[in-house]
Design an enzyme around this catalytic site. Structure first.
Site, mmCIF file in Angstrom:
data_model
loop_
_atom_site.group_PDB
_atom_site.id
_atom_site.type_symbol
_atom_site.label_atom_id
_atom_site.label_comp_id
_atom_site.label_asym_id
_atom_site.label_seq_id
_atom_site.Cartn_x
_atom_site.Cartn_y
_atom_site.Cartn_z
ATOM 1 N N GLU A 1 0.884 -1.173 0.000
ATOM 2 C CA GLU A 1 0.000 0.000 0.000
ATOM 3 C C GLU A 1 0.917 1.216 0.000
ATOM 4 O OE1 GLU A 1 -2.763 2.593 0.090
ATOM 5 O OE2 GLU A 1 -3.247 0.459 -0.063
ATOM 6 N N CYS B 1 -1.943 8.398 3.846
ATOM 7 C CA CYS B 1 -1.945 8.135 2.400
ATOM 8 C C CYS B 1 -3.312 8.466 1.819
ATOM 9 C CB CYS B 1 -1.524 6.713 2.100
ATOM 10 S SG CYS B 1 -2.604 5.506 2.833
HETATM 11 C C1 UN1 Z 1 -7.245 6.235 7.151
HETATM 12 O O1 UN1 Z 1 -7.529 6.877 6.155
HETATM 13 O O2 UN1 Z 1 -7.824 6.407 8.223
HETATM 14 O O3 UN1 Z 1 -0.907 4.942 5.372
HETATM 15 C C2 UN1 Z 1 -6.215 5.181 7.126
HETATM 16 C C3 UN1 Z 1 -2.047 5.394 5.345
HETATM 17 C C4 UN1 Z 1 -3.182 4.481 4.959
HETATM 18 C C5 UN1 Z 1 -4.169 4.347 6.063
HETATM 19 C C6 UN1 Z 1 -5.202 5.402 6.057
HETATM 20 N N1 UN1 Z 1 -2.665 3.178 4.622
HETATM 21 O O4 UN1 Z 1 -2.244 6.556 5.637
#
Ligand code: UN1
Length: 505
Positions: free
Chosen positions: A260, A294
């Site tokens: 991710e 993200c």
């Molecule tokens: C969210 O939007 O609450 O690294 C979680 C990150 C994402 C997770 C977002 N994988 O910000």
């Protein structure tokens, strides 16, 4: 001395960092590492010796040794461990939320919220034993059934980022464990304390020795995990550069990968939107957690009829957005995770301005000259809004194209919904998008037209529930999605069983 009488202002003590290998907490043998509070220069939150390559090898061996026994433990028993850990995390939500705010820099409310969210994720996967565990198909042959059963992959490498130091590890480790895998985990070295807390909760909940191993140290440990011959799967969240490098290495050795990575998420405000709602949600999406998600909103696409009105309301709202020590309950936004992270974003803002972006609010120098509303310290940045005027170079502006991972929102204007959707798709990334409109027809076209993994209609671009798939389209991710039923796709492989007892009479 009676510690209960210690003055309330006493600085919290530094926690000793430990590695967790084969069920034992031990001191590392590598160089010293300290996690520091980005809001208070020099305050050490946790410190200890880092793990070494040799520790990775011992952790992999421990995970391998535990794999068969854990895989053979009934799913309900594995789930019960997660449920007990969830109760422990809930009981500590306030204390660990405060530690999280001090170590990472998000506000206390967000820190406590994240710890509770980790517990919620563990509860969701803790109940996996009550869900279907495979499929049954008809057979074209008399007296036969075809079953699809699922088995763990084996030893999973988990590499996690600084920005959700307990929730992201929970949403990787909980499904890895409940589906019967064992884990070797390397968290970001900026947030090791929260990693220890999660491992402690799982250990106290009765996780067998070796099922989870925690290694605190530099990025090289992640590379060592990925290159280890015993690795059966890798799940990663973090920067695009590191994610691609680790994915390439794992895939090159035939190891399944779930990665991710980046996002450059747009909020689109159409002419018929509820503007008060949209302003509030855009501010949350762009500036909560100091923009270090993200899924944060980093692009804002305004349709012409409401553009000026929206910007006016946004700026009025930002004037009340307090930046400061995240443990102060009146503060809305803490620092970036480090002075160097903030420095990189300052450079990005200056570059964007030199490429033709216009400063609408905040900026790289905000609070430095006027001194007024911004706390001192290199890790702090003001919420920043830039506008990129339409022209041949707009698409290439760094603030429009690159993920800054900080509190910077880049605005462009679109004539209508169609152009707004085109601009939203003008990105290599496709994680999430927030669309503000009351028009169901537009919503339906957005569902088809926007190339994203997550679409929020009339809510901020960030946020993820544990029971539904999470992950991006295009270059935002690689491999299967996370969470919900999607987690099963990655953390298990299937065996198709042709089942007959012989020729029926
Ligand atoms: C969210 O939007 O609450 O690294 C979680 C990150 C994402 C997770 C977002 N994988 O910000």
């Amino acid at each position: 001395m009676d510690m209960t009488k210690a003055p309330a202002t006493a600085p919290p003590r530094t926690v000793a960092l430990r590695q967790f290998i084969g069920g034992q907490w031990e001191e590392g043998t590598g160089p010293l590492l300290a996690s520091t509070n980005p809001a208070l220069d020099g305050e050490v939150v946790a410190a200890g010796a880092q793990a070494t390559a040799d520790d990775v090898d011992r952790a992999m061996a421990a995970a391998r040794a535990a794999a068969r026994g854990w895989a053979q433990t009934p799913m309900h028993e594995r789930g019960a461990v997660l449920l007990r850990a969830a109760a422990c995390i809930d009981a500590n939500a306030r204390d660990w939320g405060l530690e999280l705010a001090r170590e990472e820099g998000k506000t206390l409310a967000e820190g406590i919220g994240e710890v509770s969210r980790a517990a919620q994720i563990l509860r969701y996967f803790g109940n996996e034993g009550d869900r279907p565990a495979g499929e049954v198909f008809s057979s074209p042959r008399r007296g036969e059934r075809i079953l699809v059963t699922r088995k763990p992959l084996g030893v999973i490498g988990v590499v996690t980022p600084f920005n959700f130091p307990i929730a992201i590890p929970a949403w990787k480790i909980a499904p890895a464990l409940v589906f019967g895998n064992t884990v070797v985990w390397k968290p970001a070295s900026t947030v090791p304390l929260l990693a220890m807390r999660l491992a402690e909760a799982l250990q106290d909940a009765g996780l067998p020795d070796g099922a989870l191993n925690l290694l605190i140290g530099p990025g090289a440990l992640g590379t060592r995990i990925v290159e280890h011959p015993d690795l059966d799967g890798l799940t990663f969240t973090g920067s695009t550069g590191v994610g691609r490098e680790l994915s390439r290495k794992a895939a090159g050795r035939g190891v399944p990968v779930q990665a991710e990575m980046g996002g450059k998420n747009a909020a689109i405000v159409l002419a018929d939107a509820d503007l008060d709602l949209a302003v509030e949600q855009v501010v949350f999406g762009a500036f909560r957690s100091t923009g270090q998600k993200c899924t944060a909103t980093s692009r804002l696409i305004l349709t012409e009829p409401i553009a000026d009105e929206f910007l006016g309301r946004l700026l009025a709202r930002l004037k009340d957005w307090r930046v400061g020590d995240p443990t102060d309950p009146t503060v809305h936004m803490g620092p970036l995770v480090s002075g160097s992270a903030a420095g990189g974003i300052r450079t990005g803002i200056r570059t964007a301005l030199s490429q033709g972006a216009q400063l609408v609010y905040g900026g790289a120098e905000a609070g430095r000259d006027d001194g007024a509303a911004m706390p001192a310290g290199d890790s702090f940045l003001a919420p920043t809004v830039l506008e990129v005027p339409e022209g041949p170079a707009s698409a290439a502006n760094t603030a429009w194209r690159d993920e800054f991972f900080g509190p910077v929102l880049t605005v462009r204007r679109a004539a209508d919904a169609q152009e707004a959707f085109r601009l939203a798709n003008e990105s290599d990334f496709g994680l999430s998008c927030a669309l503000f409109t009351q028009d169901i027809t537009r919503v339906l076209s957005a569902m088809d037209d926007l190339d994203v993994g997550i679409l929020h209609v009339n809510s901020e671009s960030a946020g993820a529930d544990p029971h539904v798939p999470f992950g991006g389209a295009k270059k935002s991710g690689f491999g299967p999605k996370e969470q919900g039923g999607a987690a099963k796709e990655f953390f298990t492989h299937t065996t198709t069983v042709y089942l007959t007892g012989g020729i029926p009479g």
